[in-house]
Design an enzyme around this catalytic site. Structure first.
Site, PDB file in Angstrom:
ATOM      1  N   LYS A  51      23.831   4.621 -16.477  1.00 10.54           N
ATOM      2  CA  LYS A  51      24.520   5.737 -17.141  1.00 10.54           C
ATOM      3  C   LYS A  51      25.823   5.338 -17.829  1.00 10.54           C
ATOM      4  O   LYS A  51      26.275   6.003 -18.766  1.00 10.54           O
ATOM      5  CB  LYS A  51      24.813   6.841 -16.125  1.00 10.54           C
ATOM      6  CG  LYS A  51      23.595   7.626 -15.664  1.00 10.54           C
ATOM      7  CD  LYS A  51      23.191   8.685 -16.659  1.00 10.54           C
ATOM      8  CE  LYS A  51      22.187   9.648 -16.083  1.00 10.54           C
ATOM      9  NZ  LYS A  51      21.863  10.741 -17.012  1.00 10.54           N
ATOM     10  N   SER A 303      16.561   2.051 -12.626  1.00  3.85           N
ATOM     11  CA  SER A 303      17.675   2.720 -13.289  1.00  3.85           C
ATOM     12  C   SER A 303      18.976   2.740 -12.493  1.00  3.85           C
ATOM     13  O   SER A 303      20.051   2.895 -13.075  1.00  3.85           O
ATOM     14  CB  SER A 303      17.282   4.148 -13.663  1.00  3.85           C
ATOM     15  OG  SER A 303      16.893   4.876 -12.506  1.00  3.85           O
TER      16      SER A 303
END
Length: 403
Positions: A51, A303
């Site tokens: 992110k 991720s």
């Protein structure tokens, strides 16, 4: 589709701040699944998740006036840390709105990066609604976790790195929650090589984007519940759904048991710690959720790695029971000296390691003079557990296996 030039520009923007994470061949997975499986280790990114790429790219592109106002975001944790560390780098104020159930690891991680935190709502969408109000009232700039082209372009830099390291990839497997990651990654990959297959993976406990993809229109969920908190999004974004419909070849789902098994597998066999969202791609591979030809080159994005320690402990313990490497039994003994020692000698002869014993002589379910013994054992699989059971029966013990 996110323009490739914007993704390339994002790569230049974030280059001196964001790590280029390893993209390596997973030999064990490759052998088991008769393919070349590569893992993109965004769990090793600064802040432990991808992110930061989109957050930094967005904040870097704010005007001086916008930066002076400060930034606000809503996040379950990873976007929050990305915004917080990026805001600190630019010397601007950051306020993070997080769901009340956000794991402590992520809350403390954001606080350590200097951002102010407000816990609000039962899930991301409730935190998001409050964050929009807060940003408007405080006249701060809202940094959306996925409905923003600068954010999506930043996330798309992952695909640029993957294709630099392995230009002949046949498949890219991408976790999907709000859709910012797959918007950037799929747009980038398809513009570089339209033949690459993009497989989206969602959690069954948060099905909004999956159902929207199937229906080709936004369909929100009434509630969400999954251990993959990083993709636990209740409402489908029309903006990212459009990218997904345009660029994704297949959308599949995995459940919490499958996700937990993938987390445990990566921990044991790849020596990698990932969070639930980070494991969904491997879970999809392990559970044959999509088809591929033998020898295919498959890139899976891990991720993030910001898993709560308590959740990790639960996954490990349940995984040991599920794989029959741990068992708990209940035996009723006559409460007299030496009875317990005789029982443990039988277990010793069966090569079962005792890790916990509870001794109860006061339960109202017991006859006077009896004691209930609950024992947790380390075992070596199904055959070993069967041999332990045989040893107990042959020595006259009746028992109940709790799990």
């Amino acid at each position: 589709m996110v323009d490739l030039n914007k993704i390339v520009q994002a790569k230049r923007t974030i280059a001196n701040f964001v790590n280029k994470t390893p993209f390596v061949l997973a030999t064990k997975l490759s052998k088991i699944y008769e393919s070349e499986v590569y893992l993109k280790k965004e769990n090793l990114q600064r802040t432990g998740a991808y992110k930061i790429r989109g957050a930094y790219n967005k904040i870097a592109n704010l005007s001086k006036e916008e930066k002076a106002k400060g930034v606000v975001c809503a996040s379950a944790g990873n976007h929050a840390q990305g915004v917080a560390i990026s805001a600190r780098e630019f010397g601007i104020k950051a306020v993070i709105i997080m769901p009340e159930a956000t794991p402590l690891l992520k809350v403390s991680g954001v606080r350590e990066l200097g951002a102010s935190i407000i816990l609000k709502g039962d899930n991301f969408d409730e935190a998001y609604a409050y964050a929009l109000e807060f940003a408007k009232e405080s006249e701060m700039v809202f940094i959306h976790p996925f409905d923003d082209e600068f954010v999506q372009a930043g996330q798309g830099t992952i695909a640029l790195e993957m294709l630099e390291d392995a230009p002949e990839l046949d498949y890219i497997i991408v976790p999907v929650g709000g859709g910012g990651l797959i918007s950037g990654v799929a747009s980038c990959a398809k513009q570089i090589n339209p033949d690459i297959k993009i497989i989206a993976v969602g959690a069954k406990g948060a099905p909004a984007m999956y159902e929207s993809y199937k229906a080709k229109k936004p369909i929100n969920s009434k509630s969400v519940k999954t251990i993959a908190d990083g993709i636990c999004v209740r409402d489908a974004s029309p903006i990212t759904l459009e990218h997904i419909i345009e660029n994704v070849d297949e959308f599949v789902q995995v459940d919490d048991d499958e996700i937990a098994s993938a987390i445990l597998y990566l921990l044991e066999h790849q020596k990698i710690i990932v969070e639930g969202a980070g494991a969904v791609g491997v879970a999809a591979l392990m559970n044959a959720k999509f088809k591929y030809k033998a020898g295919a080159k498959i890139g899976i994005i891990l991720s993030g790695g910001n898993i709560d320690v308590q959740m990790l402990n639960i996954i490990i313990e349940k995984g040991l029971v599920k794989s029959q490497r741990k068992m708990t039994i209940n035996v009723t003994l006559i409460d007299k000296p030496g009875a317990l020692m005789k029982l443990t000698d039988v277990l010793k002869q069966a090569n079962a390691n005792i890790v916990k014993i509870d001794y109860d002589r006061f339960s109202t379910n017991l006859e006077y003079g009896d004691a209930a013994i609950t024992i947790t054992l380390e075992t070596k699989g199904k055959n070993h557990q069967e041999s332990v059971a045989d040893a107990l029966h042959s020595n006259g013990y009746e028992f109940r296996q709790i799990f």
